[in-house]
Write a protein that holds these residues in place. Structure first.
Motif, PDB file in Angstrom:
ATOM      1  N   LYS A  90       0.836  -1.213   0.000  1.00  0.00           N
ATOM      2  CA  LYS A  90       0.000   0.000   0.000  1.00  0.00           C
ATOM      3  C   LYS A  90       0.866   1.256   0.000  1.00  0.00           C
ATOM      4  O   LYS A  90       0.558   2.241  -0.686  1.00  0.00           O
ATOM      5  CB  LYS A  90      -0.917  -0.002   1.229  1.00  0.00           C
ATOM      6  N   TYR A  91       1.962   1.216   0.740  1.00  0.00           N
ATOM      7  CA  TYR A  91       2.852   2.376   0.766  1.00  0.00           C
ATOM      8  C   TYR A  91       3.684   2.478  -0.508  1.00  0.00           C
ATOM      9  O   TYR A  91       3.999   3.583  -0.968  1.00  0.00           O
ATOM     10  CB  TYR A  91       3.739   2.337   2.008  1.00  0.00           C
ATOM     11  N   GLN A  93       2.534   1.813  -3.358  1.00  0.00           N
ATOM     12  CA  GLN A  93       1.644   2.462  -4.315  1.00  0.00           C
ATOM     13  C   GLN A  93       1.661   3.980  -4.135  1.00  0.00           C
ATOM     14  O   GLN A  93       1.645   4.725  -5.122  1.00  0.00           O
ATOM     15  CB  GLN A  93       0.219   1.939  -4.168  1.00  0.00           C
ATOM     16  N   ARG A  94       1.731   4.432  -2.884  1.00  0.00           N
ATOM     17  CA  ARG A  94       1.823   5.876  -2.650  1.00  0.00           C
ATOM     18  C   ARG A  94       3.103   6.443  -3.256  1.00  0.00           C
ATOM     19  O   ARG A  94       3.083   7.507  -3.894  1.00  0.00           O
ATOM     20  CB  ARG A  94       1.801   6.173  -1.141  1.00  0.00           C
ATOM     21  N   GLU A  95       4.222   5.735  -3.066  1.00  0.00           N
ATOM     22  CA  GLU A  95       5.481   6.227  -3.612  1.00  0.00           C
ATOM     23  C   GLU A  95       5.454   6.217  -5.136  1.00  0.00           C
ATOM     24  O   GLU A  95       5.943   7.164  -5.780  1.00  0.00           O
ATOM     25  CB  GLU A  95       6.656   5.383  -3.103  1.00  0.00           C
ATOM     26  N   ARG A  97       2.929   6.623  -7.088  1.00  0.00           N
ATOM     27  CA  ARG A  97       2.111   7.747  -7.560  1.00  0.00           C
ATOM     28  C   ARG A  97       2.836   9.079  -7.402  1.00  0.00           C
ATOM     29  O   ARG A  97       2.775   9.935  -8.285  1.00  0.00           O
ATOM     30  CB  ARG A  97       0.781   7.758  -6.810  1.00  0.00           C
ATOM     31  N   LEU A 354       5.848   8.998   3.756  1.00  0.00           N
ATOM     32  CA  LEU A 354       4.785   8.871   2.765  1.00  0.00           C
ATOM     33  C   LEU A 354       3.431   9.278   3.340  1.00  0.00           C
ATOM     34  O   LEU A 354       2.558   9.765   2.609  1.00  0.00           O
ATOM     35  CB  LEU A 354       4.738   7.434   2.242  1.00  0.00           C
ATOM     36  N   ASP A 355       3.228   9.092   4.651  1.00  0.00           N
ATOM     37  CA  ASP A 355       1.988   9.552   5.291  1.00  0.00           C
ATOM     38  C   ASP A 355       1.810  11.059   5.150  1.00  0.00           C
ATOM     39  O   ASP A 355       0.685  11.569   5.161  1.00  0.00           O
ATOM     40  CB  ASP A 355       1.980   9.180   6.780  1.00  0.00           C
ATOM     41  N   GLY A 357       2.786  12.650   2.470  1.00  0.00           N
ATOM     42  CA  GLY A 357       2.745  12.957   1.051  1.00  0.00           C
ATOM     43  C   GLY A 357       4.063  13.421   0.477  1.00  0.00           C
ATOM     44  O   GLY A 357       4.101  14.155  -0.518  1.00  0.00           O
TER      45      GLY A 357
END
Length: 461
Positions: A90-91, A93-95, A97, A354-355, A357
């Motif tokens: 899940k993290y 995926q944040r990176e 993006r 990442l939390d 952003g």
């Protein structure tokens, strides 16, 4: 490049001490925290300015392992809990993006490497999900170089088929040694038949290249036992063999403290292990690429070396040419233009950044003109065993012999020992010097020349 290696024990004893592997220059220990997420984002944004962007590659670090191997110095997390890998994805995926947003429209990828840890710790559905995430943000070129490291103990032929369907076309298998005593000493029990089955499945499903990793200098290793391992490996005919020198640094890597010092082979035994490996690999038709790597003459690495396209990055040698590489995951290192960036090493720091952003950049470096000059020389030596003074002078607007006056004095001493040959136009590493080419590269390392301690590096041999 066809000249047979010459193993000179005296030169190895003299020059085989600690030194960098030069997967980057400057090496990662020179990165600084002043280079942060904002600096990295600026380089990502500007990589297309002027229309001269290099090809793009991805490195994905998957740190989880189901069991611990005592020799391993990688950034890893030993766990049986797949809930941890689910959270990690899940993290990731944040990176992915965040990186894609900062890159803009040009997201064409021509190479990718998944390393670890053990990438195949992920369940089949997780492997497919991660690939889907990457494809949602990047455009993968047909015929690109897409590699994954696997543990044969956790990969069946059916999983190899899945990896092929996901788009991987290169595979690297950890072996180290098939001797049961060595395997017990390093806490890695791995059968030959299961390993051979993975190689066979890779062939059956169209993988373009199969690599096998071996390590010499491990506890309990004997010449007889390692020769048996070499025979089994060459009998499987992998396209590449990576032959690493074990770096025993228990003060730095806690798992290595479980290895008994009394079980370590003597330096002379370690040299005999290396000699036996080189003899067996050359007899089996492998070409020495450089710095631990051997390949069949028709493998892409050997072809790239003969054609002058071979490069070196944090995943070792590459046939894809000079590329920008985006590092994804904990501790991963990326390079964009003249800059390197490394992510935070721990999950807590990686997740926390990442939390907010923010790209999870822990440190990095923007290379100056001198760094770029020296990187070009070191890359040429490491990849091709020679460097054209004229080519470097023209590309970097310098007078080679004047800028490198001190270095040339050192090389003259190496020439007297037959490690290199020098003339007005070329520096060439001899067959006697190629095995210790890292020592030749170190001559051009300004940071080592300035007194940087070498104790934290692995041994050249």
């Amino acid at each position: 490049m066809s000249d047979k290696l010459i193993i000179d024990a005296d030169l190895i004893r003299k020059y085989g001490g600690n030194g960098p592997r030069y997967t980057s220059y400057p090496t990662a220990d020179r990165f600084v925290e002043a280079f942060d997420a904002e600096a990295y984002a600026q380089w990502l944004k500007n990589r297309n300015v002027g229309g001269f962007a290099r090809p793009l590659g991805l490195y994905v670090h998957l740190p989880f392992c189901g069991t611990i191997c005592y020799y391993c110095a990688c950034n890893k997390i030993v766990t049986k809990d797949h809930g941890r890998s689910a959270k990690y994805l899940k993290y990731l995926q944040r990176e992915i993006r965040l990186l894609a947003e900062r890159l803009g429209e040009d997201r064409a990828v021509s190479q990718m490497h998944w390393g670890g840890g053990t990438p195949t710790f992920l369940a089949d559905a997780e492997l497919a999900e991660l690939m889907r995430m990457l494809h949602s943000e990047f455009d993968f070129a047909a015929g690109g170089e897409y590699a994954i490291e696997v543990d044969p103990r956790t990969v069946t032929p059916e999983r190899v088929e899945l990896l092929a369907r996901l788009g991987f076309n290169r595979i690297s298998l950890g072996v180290q040694d098939f001797n049961p005593e060595v395997q017990r000493a390093i806490h890695r029990i791995q059968g030959f038949e299961e390993t051979r089955a993975v190689i066979g499945a890779a062939r059956a499903h169209g993988f373009r290249s199969v690599n096998v990793d071996l390590i010499y200098g491990l506890p309990k290793q004997t010449l007889e036992g390692f020769e048996r391992t070499l025979g089994l490996v060459t009998g499987c005919s992998p396209d590449r063999v990576a032959l690493y020198s074990y770096a025993h640094l228990p003060a730095q890597f806690k798992p290595q403290r479980r290895i008994a010092e009394a079980d370590m082979p003597a330096p002379e035994t370690k040299l005999r292990l290396l000699t036996a490996a080189i003899d067996r690999l050359e007899s089996a038709g492998y070409t020495y690429i450089g710095m631990d790597h051997f390949a069949k003459p028709d493998d892409d690495l050997a072809l790239a070396q003969r054609q002058g396209r071979l490069t070196r990055n944090f995943q070792g040698y590459s046939s894809s040419g000079d590329s920008d590489i985006l590092g994804l995951g904990v501790s991963a290192i990326g390079t964009v233009g003249p800059a390197y960036a490394q992510n935070f090493r721990t999950l807590d720091e990686y997740y926390a950044t990442l939390d907010h952003g923010v790209l999870p950049v822990m440190r990095g470096i923007e290379l100056n003109a001198d760094d770029l000059l020296r990187r070009a020389v070191i890359q040429a030596l490491a990849c091709h065993f020679e460097v054209s003074k004229e080519a470097i002078s023209i590309a970097h607007l310098v007078e080679f012999d004047r800028v490198f006056a001190l270095e040339m004095e050192d090389l003259k001493r190496m020439e007297q020992e037959s490690l290199v040959t020098l003339n007005d136009e070329w520096i060439s590493v001899t067959p006697r010097g190629r095995l210790i080419v890292r020592a030749v590269c170190m001559v051009f390392d300004r940071y080592l020349r300035a007194g940087r301690a070498r104790a934290s590096y692995s041994k050249v041999i």
